[in-house]
Design an enzyme around this catalytic site. Structure first.
Site, PDB file in Angstrom:
ATOM      1  CG  HIS A 155       5.406  -5.546  -4.448  1.00 27.85           C
ATOM      2  ND1 HIS A 155       4.184  -5.369  -3.861  1.00 27.85           N
ATOM      3  CD2 HIS A 155       6.150  -4.471  -4.100  1.00 27.85           C
ATOM      4  CE1 HIS A 155       4.175  -4.225  -3.191  1.00 27.85           C
ATOM      5  NE2 HIS A 155       5.360  -3.660  -3.321  1.00 27.85           N
ATOM      6  N   GLY A 176       0.846  -1.187   0.000  1.00 28.42           N
ATOM      7  CA  GLY A 176       0.000   0.000   0.000  1.00 28.42           C
ATOM      8  C   GLY A 176       0.877   1.231   0.000  1.00 28.42           C
ATOM      9  N   GLY A 189     -15.812  -5.748 -27.524  1.00 26.28           N
ATOM     10  CA  GLY A 189     -14.592  -6.138 -26.817  1.00 26.28           C
ATOM     11  C   GLY A 189     -14.849  -7.440 -26.065  1.00 26.28           C
ATOM     12  CB  VAL A 190     -12.504  -9.804 -24.387  1.00 27.52           C
ATOM     13  CG1 VAL A 190     -12.609 -11.158 -23.728  1.00 27.52           C
ATOM     14  CG2 VAL A 190     -11.485  -9.821 -25.509  1.00 27.52           C
ATOM     15  CG  ASP A 191     -13.559  -6.874 -20.658  1.00 29.20           C
ATOM     16  OD1 ASP A 191     -12.934  -7.943 -20.772  1.00 29.20           O
ATOM     17  OD2 ASP A 191     -13.008  -5.794 -20.422  1.00 29.20           O
ATOM     18  CB  SER A 192     -19.197  -5.607 -23.612  1.00 26.49           C
ATOM     19  OG  SER A 192     -18.679  -5.514 -24.903  1.00 26.49           O
ATOM     20  CB  THR A 193     -18.004 -10.368 -26.370  1.00 23.57           C
ATOM     21  OG1 THR A 193     -17.779  -9.280 -27.244  1.00 23.57           O
ATOM     22  CG2 THR A 193     -18.432 -11.578 -27.152  1.00 23.57           C
ATOM     23  CE  LYS A 209      -9.295  -7.617 -21.787  1.00 27.77           C
ATOM     24  NZ  LYS A 209     -10.262  -6.532 -21.613  1.00 27.77           N
ATOM     25  CB  CYS A 269       5.329  -3.905   0.276  1.00 29.54           C
ATOM     26  SG  CYS A 269       6.014  -2.270   0.037  1.00 29.54           S
ATOM     27  CE1 TYR A 270       0.830   1.232   5.453  1.00 28.77           C
ATOM     28  CE2 TYR A 270      -0.381  -0.775   6.006  1.00 28.77           C
ATOM     29  CZ  TYR A 270      -0.119   0.565   6.231  1.00 28.77           C
ATOM     30  OH  TYR A 270      -0.805   1.241   7.208  1.00 28.77           O
ATOM     31  CD  GLU A 316       2.435  -8.231  -5.172  1.00 34.05           C
ATOM     32  OE1 GLU A 316       3.258  -8.995  -4.636  1.00 34.05           O
ATOM     33  OE2 GLU A 316       2.193  -7.080  -4.743  1.00 34.05           O
ATOM     34  CB  SER A 374     -17.724  -2.258 -26.641  1.00 30.68           C
ATOM     35  OG  SER A 374     -16.922  -3.304 -26.124  1.00 30.68           O
TER      36      SER A 374
HETATM   37  P1  XMP Z   1      -3.539   1.321 -19.384  1.00 33.28           P
HETATM   38  O1  XMP Z   1      -3.530   2.331 -20.470  1.00 33.28           O
HETATM   39  O2  XMP Z   1      -4.090   1.861 -18.102  1.00 33.28           O
HETATM   40  O3  XMP Z   1      -4.553   0.199 -19.855  1.00 33.28           O
HETATM   41  O4  XMP Z   1      -2.217   0.664 -19.163  1.00 33.28           O
HETATM   42  C1  XMP Z   1      -4.761  -1.011 -19.214  1.00 33.28           C
HETATM   43  C2  XMP Z   1      -5.734  -1.824 -20.020  1.00 33.28           C
HETATM   44  O5  XMP Z   1      -7.042  -1.256 -19.921  1.00 33.28           O
HETATM   45  C3  XMP Z   1      -7.556  -0.977 -21.205  1.00 33.28           C
HETATM   46  N1  XMP Z   1      -8.377   0.232 -21.079  1.00 33.28           N
HETATM   47  C4  XMP Z   1      -9.718   0.237 -21.021  1.00 33.28           C
HETATM   48  N2  XMP Z   1     -10.613  -0.763 -21.090  1.00 33.28           N
HETATM   49  N3  XMP Z   1     -12.368   0.796 -20.857  1.00 33.28           N
HETATM   50  C5  XMP Z   1     -11.943  -0.461 -21.038  1.00 33.28           C
HETATM   51  O6  XMP Z   1     -12.779  -1.357 -21.138  1.00 33.28           O
HETATM   52  C6  XMP Z   1     -11.539   1.857 -20.763  1.00 33.28           C
HETATM   53  O7  XMP Z   1     -11.957   2.990 -20.615  1.00 33.28           O
HETATM   54  C7  XMP Z   1     -10.129   1.544 -20.857  1.00 33.28           C
HETATM   55  N4  XMP Z   1      -9.018   2.317 -20.811  1.00 33.28           N
HETATM   56  C8  XMP Z   1      -7.950   1.470 -20.947  1.00 33.28           C
HETATM   57  C9  XMP Z   1      -6.343  -0.798 -22.076  1.00 33.28           C
HETATM   58  O8  XMP Z   1      -6.650  -0.984 -23.439  1.00 33.28           O
HETATM   59  C10 XMP Z   1      -5.417  -1.841 -21.498  1.00 33.28           C
HETATM   60  O9  XMP Z   1      -5.706  -3.121 -21.976  1.00 33.28           O
END
Ligand code: XMP
Length: 604
Positions: A169, A54, A223-227, A378, A81-82, A171, A221
């Site tokens: 760390h 932390g 993307g993987v998550d919303s799919t 992810k 760490c902390y 992790e 969208s």
């Molecule tokens: P950064 O730029 O913070 O990105 O290193 C880490 C991961 O997050 C994704 N990313 C997003 N995913 N909504 C999303 O669903 C967002 O607003 C957003 N901003 C960043 C980025 O592509 C990377 O995989």
């Protein structure tokens, strides 16, 4: 707390708890993150406890504290760490500021480590450190097991009491034997086994409970998550209780909308409406320059479009979507989205995710939002997707941010003409120029907004260690720099112009073409599955006034918390650069060599 014997992570702040949680799950044990002050009584059924790192100092007033009785439960406790500092103080050792702040890769020497938690680490190994404080004296009954140049008491343990403390760390992927150490701890804890298959069942039950008898409306969208979230909702609640909306923001990739629609059609998922709202998005982005403002404008437009469509489709039961409405908003939010917006109690605000803008937060508070993936990382979302029967190519698509190309189109208000004179920074055999625009990065647990430095030289030099070492050294030594790029279009510095630009349809079209060139090259060379993510970024910087630059930002990562720049070979770089330079309006190409931290994966 779950009934099963899991490993509990007490979250002292920053991003560490989530990273630890992810690692523990990959080792086959269920992990749960709880607030640091969780009473020992609640934790007595845990298999083990990990105290996270932390950003604070344990001796500061108001710093997070755990219940000291957790150290008497007789279950294994690992302080990192902390967590080490808290454990040391709670057991009568002394914590104080170290002589130097240690940040980054460090070598530790192990001592007395036969049979200890470090027994797989050999005599010495590289670990990731990030601390200002250290344990000056060990608590009674503890044995020192590792030491580093800057930190005498780098690791210690009391095996009789199953208490372990590491200053570094394990992790973080940069820690060489990190997984071995965590595995040894997890094995000592003897937790109930855990797998994504079992989680798929658990999450299905949770969705049913959260949704009650309501229907779910969801923005998809592609993307993987919303799919994965949309498919899960469809499977658990049934198609008649779910409605998807794919908003074409104008900030999507080439052919994206068509591909997504076809993929869902093939899965037999028909409850997805497509809405071209690009005009509204470009209008909302007019005159917006600052990264956070861009995100907010995109996030709010998403909600406006969603509300409008909601009305048009007759989904709202009242004019306003009220708490008593029959509909919930579904989102594909995953764990890192929440913490990056400062979602956990002690985390710094790094950036706002589009699914955490104020209007959504209000809906969350009113219990109107359902987020089935909010506790997953992810890699777990992907496994869950496969578990749900989604095709491999959909599940293994590179992550793409919700606000789409919007985060990758950089904007600036100031017109500038920079000369090629700058060479202020030591960069060995390379010439260098500091770019006059800034991008977002991450440092410690905080956010940075700083300049990138460009190296110029022979592309063959990239095969040597020096260029990559500069990418680490320069941001460490220069406070105003958070990224190091290599120019693949020019071997010597050129004077260039910065043109004031916001996000426009023309710029989005230009980046879409560039992105598609890079994507196709990656697929042709069989690199798509080897590279974790490959953002292509548009910068309002060109040799000719009004022209722009492309940045190639390929990264290797596992969970996006940390990342390394992918090393691309010379032929790939040359071919792609030649193709990009043919695009009208592009006359500079850069390759981003920076790891995360200090850069982020996206530029913003
Ligand atoms: P950064 O730029 O913070 O990105 O290193 C880490 C991961 O997050 C994704 N990313 C997003 N995913 N909504 C999303 O669903 C967002 O607003 C957003 N901003 C960043 C980025 O592509 C990377 O995989």
């Amino acid at each position: 707390m779950e009934k099963r014997k899991s490993i509990i992570i007490l979250d002292f702040g920053g991003q560490y708890a989530h990273l630890i949680g992810n690692r523990v799950r990959r080792l086959g044990a269920f992990s749960e993150i709880l607030p640091p002050e969780t009473p020992a009584e609640t934790l007595k059924y845990a298999a083990g406890i990990i105290l996270s790192g932390g950003p604070q100092s344990v001796y500061d007033k108001g710093s997070p504290q755990a219940d000291p009785k957790i150290l008497e439960l007789g279950i294994p406790v690992l302080g990192l760490c902390y967590g080490l500092h808290w454990m040391t103080q709670a057991l009568g050792g002394e914590v104080r500021p170290g002589h130097v702040k240690e940040y980054g890769r460090t070598r530790i020497e192990t001592v007395n480590h036969g049979g200890s938690i470090l027994q797989d680490c050999g005599d010495s190994c590289v670990v990731w450190m990030s601390h200002g404080d250290e344990a000056a004296t060990l608590p009674p009954g503890f044995t020192l097991i590792a030491t580093s140049d800057a930190c005498k008491n780098a690791a210690f343990e009391n095996t009789n009491k199953h208490l372990y403390a590491l200053q570094f760390h394990p992790e973080v992927t940069h820690s060489e034997h990190g997984t071995d150490i965590l595995k040894r701890f997890v094995d000592l804890c003897k937790p109930d086994p855990w797998s994504i298959e079992s989680y798929a069942k658990h999450v299905g039950e949770e969705v049913k409970q959260d949704a009650k008898d309501k229907k779910v409306f969801m923005l998809v969208s592609g993307g993987v998550d919303s799919t994965v979230a949309f498919t899960l909702l469809n499977q658990v609640l049934g198609a008649d209780r779910v409605q998807g909306l794919l908003v074409d923001t104008g900030l999507m990739r080439k052919n994206e909308v068509k591909l997504i629609k076809e993929a869902f059609d093939r899965l037999g998922i028909k409850n997805l409406r497509v809405e071209d709202a690009s005009k509204e998005f470009f209008a909302a982005l007019e005159g917006v320059y600052e990264p956070e403002q861009k995100r907010k404008a995109i996030g709010n437009t998403f909600l406006e479009v969603q509300r409008r469509v909601f009305q048009e489709m007759g989904l709202a039961e009242s004019r306003e979507q009220k708490a008593e409405s029959n509909w919930l908003l579904g989102q594909g939010t995953i764990y890192p989205d929440t913490i990056e917006t400062g979602g956990t109690k002690h985390a710094d605000h790094i950036k706002t995710h589009h699914n955490r803008v104020e209007a959504v937060q209000k809906m969350i508070d009113a219990g109107l939002v359902i987020e089935p993936l909010k506790d997953l990382y992810k890699d777990e979302v992907r496994k869950l997707g496969e578990e749900l029967g989604l095709p491999h190519e959909l599940v293994w698509r590179h992550p793409f941010p919700g606000p789409g190309l919007g985060v990758r189109i950089l904007c600036t208000q100031e017109e500038q003409r920079a000369e090629s004179r700058e060479q202020k920074v030591e960069s060995g055999s390379f010439s260098n120029v500091i770019l006059p625009i800034k991008s977002v990065g991450v440092q410690g647990d905080g956010r940075s907004y700083k300049h990138a430095l460009v190296l110029f030289g022979n592309i063959e030099e990239l095969d040597k260690k020096a260029a990559w070492e500069l990418a680490t050294d320069i941001p460490n030594k220069n406070k105003e720099i958070n990224r190091v790029l290599f120019c693949t279009s020019h071997t010597t510095p050129v004077p260039f112009s910065v043109t004031p630009f916001t996000i426009t349809r023309a710029r989005a079209d230009l980046l879409r073409e560039a992105d598609s060139i890079v994507h196709d090259a990656m697929v042709e060379r069989g690199l798509y599955e080897k590279i974790w993510q490959f953002p292509v970024v548009l910068l309002p910087i060109g040799v000719e006034p009004g022209h722009e630059a492309i940045v190639l930002r390929p990264v290797d990562s596992t969970e996006a918390m940390t990342a390394n720049a992918t090393r691309l070979d010379q032929r790939f770089l040359e071919t792609v650069t030649q193709q990009l330079m043919k695009l009208p309006g592009i006359d500079l190409v850069f390759y981003d060599l920076t790891s995360k931290p200090p850069g982020t994966i996206e530029w913003e």
